[in-house]
Scaffold this active site. Structure first.
Site, short mmCIF file in Angstrom:
data_model
loop_
_atom_site.label_atom_id
_atom_site.label_comp_id
_atom_site.label_asym_id
_atom_site.label_seq_id
_atom_site.Cartn_x
_atom_site.Cartn_y
_atom_site.Cartn_z
N ARG A 40 0.86 -1.18 0.00
CA ARG A 40 0.00 0.00 0.00
C ARG A 40 0.90 1.22 0.00
O ARG A 40 1.99 1.22 0.58
CB ARG A 40 -0.92 0.01 1.23
CG ARG A 40 -2.09 -0.96 1.13
CD ARG A 40 -3.10 -0.51 0.09
NE ARG A 40 -4.26 -1.39 0.02
CZ ARG A 40 -4.43 -2.34 -0.90
NH1 ARG A 40 -3.47 -2.56 -1.79
NH2 ARG A 40 -5.51 -3.06 -0.92
N GLU A 97 -2.71 8.07 -3.67
CA GLU A 97 -3.17 7.54 -4.95
C GLU A 97 -4.56 8.07 -5.33
O GLU A 97 -5.44 8.11 -4.46
CB GLU A 97 -3.20 6.01 -4.82
CG GLU A 97 -3.31 5.25 -6.09
CD GLU A 97 -3.10 3.76 -5.87
OE1 GLU A 97 -3.95 2.97 -6.32
OE2 GLU A 97 -2.09 3.39 -5.23
N HIS A 112 -0.83 0.88 -10.32
CA HIS A 112 -1.48 -0.11 -9.46
C HIS A 112 -1.93 -1.31 -10.28
O HIS A 112 -3.12 -1.66 -10.33
CB HIS A 112 -2.66 0.51 -8.72
CG HIS A 112 -2.97 -0.21 -7.43
ND1 HIS A 112 -3.32 0.46 -6.28
CD2 HIS A 112 -2.99 -1.52 -7.11
CE1 HIS A 112 -3.55 -0.41 -5.31
NE2 HIS A 112 -3.34 -1.63 -5.80
#
Length: 317
Positions: A237, A266, A284
């Site tokens: 993450r 993000e 991602h």
């Protein structure tokens, strides 16, 4: 038939399976849910299939008196975007989709490791720009990955899959840090802290869950310990890394480079990172393969059907 709300478009195979068992509404937007949409989903539906960046916070649950929704089936293994304690306090169960994502995420870790150590992103940009003048003996020399020391921060399913690929595929020695030592099929070295691990390896790969316990786990101390010849790879993450500290470490030459699939804020990516040739940036892509997303969806389907039939949930969190 239970009313189901799906917060994002999903692969057709998954939606077809859901349509057979539920009265389904699919939200057409690919963007995360807004606050009012989340409260409405809890009020108007029996079950919700949510995913990354649908921020079901304590405030969302507090805003709904006696939610009609009794299950949030999360599409993804990570669930730090859901306040699980607040959900359970409101009588809402939470599930996730572990297992289905393991190999695909490990593959992206290897992709980033190769790209950043062998300067592949930089090389592709050179070719596309028309600036490549042809092969020569000292052109774009990177680090040879075979035989190097791998560090894995977090030795769960994904961490172990990365370890297998690197040890058996690249003859790398495996070092790791986790709460307790793990049994492994290959020889490994356990380290008690992230900084100790970083100091012992050439490439540090992050594979810990997100959440308050791991936020900024990789900070200035860890990056300095990794050293000027070391590379950082993050497929966990984004907020596991203190992004400001990472930028400072790159600018100071404290590390050799970074490969990132996730970001602290993000989808915002700092201009400083985008401008650097020693950083590889992916959007991602950890689980971005059709068969993987279908598998994730079908695990969520299993959890939803188990709930509808009054059976034990397959993947409760």
């Amino acid at each position: 038939m239970l009313k189901l709300f799906v917060t994002r478009p999903l692969p057709e195979k998954v939606l077809d399976a859901l349509a057979e068992r539920f009265e389904m509404t699919v939200r057409p937007s690919e963007l995360p849910m807004e606050f009012d949409e989340m409260t409405a989903s809890l009020s108007d539906y029996d079950v919700v299939l949510s995913t990354l960046r649908d921020l079901y916070s304590a405030k969302v649950f507090d805003a709904v008196d006696k939610p009609r929704c009794k299950l949030l089936a999360n599409f993804g293994v990570g669930f730090n975007h859901i306040d699980v304690a607040a959900a359970k306090g409101a009588g809402v169960l939470v599930t996730n989709t572990p297992g289905a994502v393991t190999d695909a995420t490990a593959d992206i870790a290897l992709t980033l490791m190769l790209m950043v150590t062998r300067r592949a992103g930089e090389g592709e940009r050179l070719v596309r720009s028309g600036g490549w003048t042809g092969w020569h003996p000292t052109q774009m020399l990177g680090m040879h990955l075979t035989g190097k020391r791998l560090g894995i921060l977090g030795m769960g399913r994904i961490g172990q899959a990365i370890a297998r690929r690197c040890h058996y595929g690249f003859d790398m020695t495996v070092h790791y840090c986790s709460r307790t030592p793990k049994e492994a099929v290959m020889e490994t070295s356990w380290h008690k802290s992230a900084a100790e691990l970083a100091a012992a390896v050439d490439v540090l790969v992050l594979a810990v869950p997100g959440g308050a316990e791991t936020r900024h786990l990789v900070d200035t101390e860890v990056l300095k310990a990794l050293g000027p010849d070391g590379y950082l790879v993050n497929i966990a993450r984004g907020d596991v890394v203190d992004e400001a500290a990472l930028i400072a470490a790159l600018e100071a030459g404290d590390i050799a480079g970074a490969g990132l699939d996730v970001y602290e804020n993000e989808p915002a990516v700092p201009e400083t990172l985008m401008a650097r040739s020693d950083v590889v940036l992916l959007p991602h892509l950890g689980t971005a393969a059709l068969e993987v997303r279908e598998a994730m969806g079908m695990v969520a389907v299993e959890n939803l059907i188990a709930f509808a039939e009054g059976r034990e949930l397959v993947n409760p969190v």
